[in-house]
Design a protein around this motif. Structure first.
Motif, PDB file in Angstrom:
ATOM      1  N   PHE C   8       0.864  -1.191   0.000  1.00 64.12           N
ATOM      2  CA  PHE C   8       0.000   0.000   0.000  1.00 64.12           C
ATOM      3  C   PHE C   8       0.895   1.233   0.000  1.00 64.12           C
ATOM      4  N   ILE C   9       0.532   2.195  -0.857  1.00 63.43           N
ATOM      5  CA  ILE C   9       1.366   3.397  -0.948  1.00 63.43           C
ATOM      6  C   ILE C   9       0.585   4.617  -0.467  1.00 63.43           C
ATOM      7  N   LEU C  10       1.012   5.148   0.669  1.00 62.64           N
ATOM      8  CA  LEU C  10       0.366   6.327   1.247  1.00 62.64           C
ATOM      9  C   LEU C  10       1.079   7.558   0.690  1.00 62.64           C
ATOM     10  N   ASP C  11       0.332   8.420   0.035  1.00 64.78           N
ATOM     11  CA  ASP C  11       0.909   9.613  -0.599  1.00 64.78           C
ATOM     12  C   ASP C  11       0.649  10.828   0.281  1.00 64.78           C
ATOM     13  N   LEU C  12       1.719  11.422   0.805  1.00 68.17           N
ATOM     14  CA  LEU C  12       1.545  12.569   1.715  1.00 68.17           C
ATOM     15  C   LEU C  12       1.147  13.837   0.974  1.00 68.17           C
ATOM     16  N   GLY C  13       1.429  13.910  -0.327  1.00 70.81           N
ATOM     17  CA  GLY C  13       1.040  15.094  -1.088  1.00 70.81           C
ATOM     18  C   GLY C  13       2.190  15.650  -1.894  1.00 70.81           C
ATOM     19  N   ALA C  14       1.945  16.803  -2.522  1.00 69.52           N
ATOM     20  CA  ALA C  14       2.910  17.368  -3.462  1.00 69.52           C
ATOM     21  C   ALA C  14       3.384  18.759  -3.058  1.00 69.52           C
ATOM     22  N   ASP C  15       3.002  19.185  -1.839  1.00 66.82           N
ATOM     23  CA  ASP C  15       3.477  20.519  -1.401  1.00 66.82           C
ATOM     24  C   ASP C  15       4.439  20.321  -0.221  1.00 66.82           C
ATOM     25  N   GLU C  16       4.332  21.156   0.801  1.00 66.04           N
ATOM     26  CA  GLU C  16       5.220  20.979   1.964  1.00 66.04           C
ATOM     27  C   GLU C  16       4.758  19.826   2.850  1.00 66.04           C
ATOM     28  N   ASP C  38      -7.083  -7.696   5.266  1.00 61.73           N
ATOM     29  CA  ASP C  38      -6.741  -9.026   5.772  1.00 61.73           C
ATOM     30  C   ASP C  38      -5.994  -9.784   4.675  1.00 61.73           C
ATOM     31  N   GLY C  39      -4.686  -9.847   4.801  1.00 56.72           N
ATOM     32  CA  GLY C  39      -3.864 -10.507   3.783  1.00 56.72           C
ATOM     33  C   GLY C  39      -2.465  -9.940   3.836  1.00 56.72           C
ATOM     34  N   PRO C  40      -1.563 -10.465   3.025  1.00 59.41           N
ATOM     35  CA  PRO C  40      -0.193  -9.944   3.016  1.00 59.41           C
ATOM     36  C   PRO C  40      -0.213  -8.455   2.717  1.00 59.41           C
ATOM     37  N   LYS C  41       0.579  -7.682   3.440  1.00 60.38           N
ATOM     38  CA  LYS C  41       0.540  -6.233   3.256  1.00 60.38           C
ATOM     39  C   LYS C  41       1.778  -5.578   3.843  1.00 60.38           C
ATOM     40  N   ALA C  42       2.132  -4.460   3.221  1.00 64.13           N
ATOM     41  CA  ALA C  42       3.195  -3.608   3.756  1.00 64.13           C
ATOM     42  C   ALA C  42       2.808  -2.180   3.398  1.00 64.13           C
ATOM     43  N   LEU C  43       3.368  -1.240   4.113  1.00 60.96           N
ATOM     44  CA  LEU C  43       3.035   0.165   3.889  1.00 60.96           C
ATOM     45  C   LEU C  43       4.273   0.938   3.472  1.00 60.96           C
ATOM     46  N   VAL C  44       4.157   1.688   2.370  1.00 59.48           N
ATOM     47  CA  VAL C  44       5.199   2.639   2.004  1.00 59.48           C
ATOM     48  C   VAL C  44       4.593   4.036   2.063  1.00 59.48           C
ATOM     49  N   THR C  45       5.252   4.939   2.768  1.00 62.21           N
ATOM     50  CA  THR C  45       4.789   6.325   2.841  1.00 62.21           C
ATOM     51  C   THR C  45       5.698   7.164   1.970  1.00 62.21           C
ATOM     52  N   SER C  46       5.111   7.918   1.050  1.00 62.44           N
ATOM     53  CA  SER C  46       5.908   8.695   0.118  1.00 62.44           C
ATOM     54  C   SER C  46       5.248  10.039  -0.146  1.00 62.44           C
ATOM     55  N   ALA C  47       5.849  10.809  -1.032  1.00 60.67           N
ATOM     56  CA  ALA C  47       5.300  12.104  -1.419  1.00 60.67           C
ATOM     57  C   ALA C  47       5.895  12.445  -2.772  1.00 60.67           C
ATOM     58  N   THR C  48       5.443  13.539  -3.345  1.00 60.56           N
ATOM     59  CA  THR C  48       6.041  14.004  -4.595  1.00 60.56           C
ATOM     60  C   THR C  48       6.478  15.456  -4.410  1.00 60.56           C
ATOM     61  N   GLY C  49       7.404  15.896  -5.258  1.00 66.78           N
ATOM     62  CA  GLY C  49       7.858  17.274  -5.153  1.00 66.78           C
ATOM     63  C   GLY C  49       9.075  17.421  -4.259  1.00 66.78           C
ATOM     64  N   LYS C  50       9.294  18.638  -3.786  1.00 71.70           N
ATOM     65  CA  LYS C  50      10.520  18.941  -3.050  1.00 71.70           C
ATOM     66  C   LYS C  50      10.536  18.450  -1.614  1.00 71.70           C
ATOM     67  N   PHE C  51       9.332  18.170  -1.070  1.00 70.02           N
ATOM     68  CA  PHE C  51       9.245  17.849   0.349  1.00 70.02           C
ATOM     69  C   PHE C  51       8.650  16.471   0.586  1.00 70.02           C
ATOM     70  N   PHE C  52       9.212  15.745   1.542  1.00 70.72           N
ATOM     71  CA  PHE C  52       8.529  14.576   2.099  1.00 70.72           C
ATOM     72  C   PHE C  52       7.489  15.135   3.075  1.00 70.72           C
ATOM     73  N   SER C  53       7.971  15.827   4.099  1.00 70.93           N
ATOM     74  CA  SER C  53       7.066  16.580   4.966  1.00 70.93           C
ATOM     75  C   SER C  53       7.876  17.585   5.759  1.00 70.93           C
ATOM     76  N   ASN C  54       7.298  18.763   5.899  1.00 65.33           N
ATOM     77  CA  ASN C  54       7.950  19.815   6.670  1.00 65.33           C
ATOM     78  C   ASN C  54       7.475  19.854   8.115  1.00 65.33           C
ATOM     79  N   GLY C  55       6.628  18.884   8.498  1.00 65.50           N
ATOM     80  CA  GLY C  55       6.290  18.763   9.921  1.00 65.50           C
ATOM     81  C   GLY C  55       5.050  19.519  10.354  1.00 65.50           C
ATOM     82  N   LEU C  56       5.114  20.093  11.545  1.00 68.51           N
ATOM     83  CA  LEU C  56       3.958  20.775  12.125  1.00 68.51           C
ATOM     84  C   LEU C  56       3.457  21.888  11.196  1.00 68.51           C
ATOM     85  N   ASP C  57       2.158  22.062  11.160  1.00 73.55           N
ATOM     86  CA  ASP C  57       1.558  23.109  10.326  1.00 73.55           C
ATOM     87  C   ASP C  57       1.533  24.404  11.121  1.00 73.55           C
ATOM     88  N   THR C  58       2.627  25.147  11.034  1.00 78.37           N
ATOM     89  CA  THR C  58       2.775  26.353  11.858  1.00 78.37           C
ATOM     90  C   THR C  58       1.786  27.446  11.459  1.00 78.37           C
TER      91      THR C  58
END
Lengths: 216, 216, 216
Positions: C8-16, C38-58
């Motif tokens: 399963f591929i979790l997409d964090l987004g394409a901005d910060e 229910d079945g074989p599974k693994a998780l990949v967390t990814s994103a597109t663009g310049k950022f994976f994640s910049n963290g807290l939403d200040t």
């Protein structure tokens, strides 16, 4: 206390630099001075001669056996203070670094060690003198697992290259360049917000500080 | 029990060397002998054949399902005993080293592994058998963080070179030279004061021992 | 939610990809979906663009200062959830990875980072914003001791090669190949028994989870 720009330089002395009560008081007074200074700052702890510090003052302890407990508690309090000190700290380990002297170096954020001479060593096992719970927590809190295990259970003497390979120290420097390397490492860190840095270190090492302050 | 100078050599056996209750009793009797010996001493644990130890005796457990809890508690007590044993300890891992057998090796101060054959492996995740809290604490107390994470969550099989690179073992040796290398590592440590060494290890791993002895 | 075979591929987004409450809810909904599968599974967390994640939403925090405490608790709950997630997890860190975004990557079992661009950085010290006790426990629970110390007390920016050398990430990959490398790392792990894996991780990180859930 000397300064090189924003870097305060604490000089442990030119002999074995064991922790005589007077030396503990002098170190604490220097730390008070740095802590009270309002502005960019970092601390480098250094010494001159063959020793960085040889640790507990066994001569003084031999003359004051009744004060063993309060004396060790004072040393542990110093180690805890340096570990969570609210400024960047670097130990310039220009010479032998044994026992509680080695622990003082480990309490700093970073360590530079002389490459060609001098040992990092925890001789407690050979002295028949087990680490207090607080001292054990400090060493285990700062060294990788098998490094802490080997250092604490065998009393191995690590030269500069071995200490760097084991990540006991962060880098080595040639004779006469240890202090300068430590100052150059500390200088760009001097602008870190002191109170935040103190809080970060206090939270990271809350358990170690508790063990050091509880005595054992 | 064989000796080579000051080094006592505990032989786990020549088969899979799983922890049948009789084998646990024999190992504890050997540890009693070493512990009672008054003089320079070190312990090397070794085996012959393809296996160092394959861990829990699943055949015996299948026949005694009602004794699962006390049996696992006995294995955990042995792991705790070796972890803080009042003498230097080295595991001579000449063959496969799986599950609780791998944990027994990790409980020693140092590990030498055969270079070209045999695996270190924690297969618990694939067996659907989570580590007890005590066993988890032991592995995490002895391996670097990401190494423990990988070993415990993937069941990866580490050959000798990989195990040394990950610092699971301290060194590798060629076939037939594992025991000799372990003895040579242990010999110069035999003079360490036994009681001090036991106290040092007990303080270092107080939490791990507590988790192993509390059961889970 | 996309899938590539068992992964399963979790997409964090394409901005910060900061943790706006809506994004937290979306991530949790994706985790619910994987957890329920229910079945074989693994998780990949990814994103597109310049950022994976910049963290807290200040920005959002600036508009909702009264919700600081519950918001941080929600972020900590997500970190705890990923840390002990009952499936193999891999972070595909294709871009900048700062603060709580870096912590999210650290909560995964493994991390692949882009080799030539993007930084792993914990800027908290420079922001005058100490780590919560839970966040400190997470970082210290996943990184080697001096790496955690340097990352947390200096705010150093680690490029891909430096992050791999410090074992902050498990491997690096070229631009455009980070996600594929993460999927290939996750795929053979998808068959691990989910419940056992969740129990193993929960026991390994019981103290970290407690610190993250207690708030600070």
């Amino acid at each position: 206390m000397q300064r090189d720009g924003d870097v305060f330089i604490l000089d442990l002395g030119a002999d074995e630099n064991r922790f005589h009560p007077d030396r503990l008081a002098a170190i604490n007074a220097s730390l008070d001075e740095v802590e009270a200074f309002d502005g960019p700052k970092a601390l480098v702890t250094s010494a001159t001669g063959k020793f960085f510090s040889n640790g507990l003052d066994t001569d003084w302890l031999g003359e004051h056996p009744d004060q063993w407990q309060t004396y060790v508690a004072d040393v542990e309090a110093l180690l805890a203070r340096v570990l969570v000190f609210p400024a960047p700290t670097v130990a310039a380990v220009q010479g032998h670094n044994f026992g509680a002297g080695a622990m003082l170096a480990l309490a700093h954020d970073f360590r530079i060690m002389r490459a060609d001479r001098g040992y990092f060593c925890l001789p407690e096992v050979d002295l028949g003198l087990p680490f207090t719970a607080g001292m054990a927590a400090l060493v285990q809190g700062r060294l990788e697992k098998q490094t802490a295990h080997e250092a604490m259970t065998t009393g191995r003497r690590y030269g500069g290259a071995d200490a760097a390979a084991a990540r006991i120290v962060d880098a080595v420097a040639d004779e006469g360049k240890v202090l300068a390397a430590a100052v150059e490492l500390a200088r760009p860190l001097a602008g870190k917000p002191a109170e935040t840095l103190g809080t970060i270190k206090s939270r990271m090492y809350a358990e170690v500080v508790r063990a050091l302050r509880d005595g054992a």
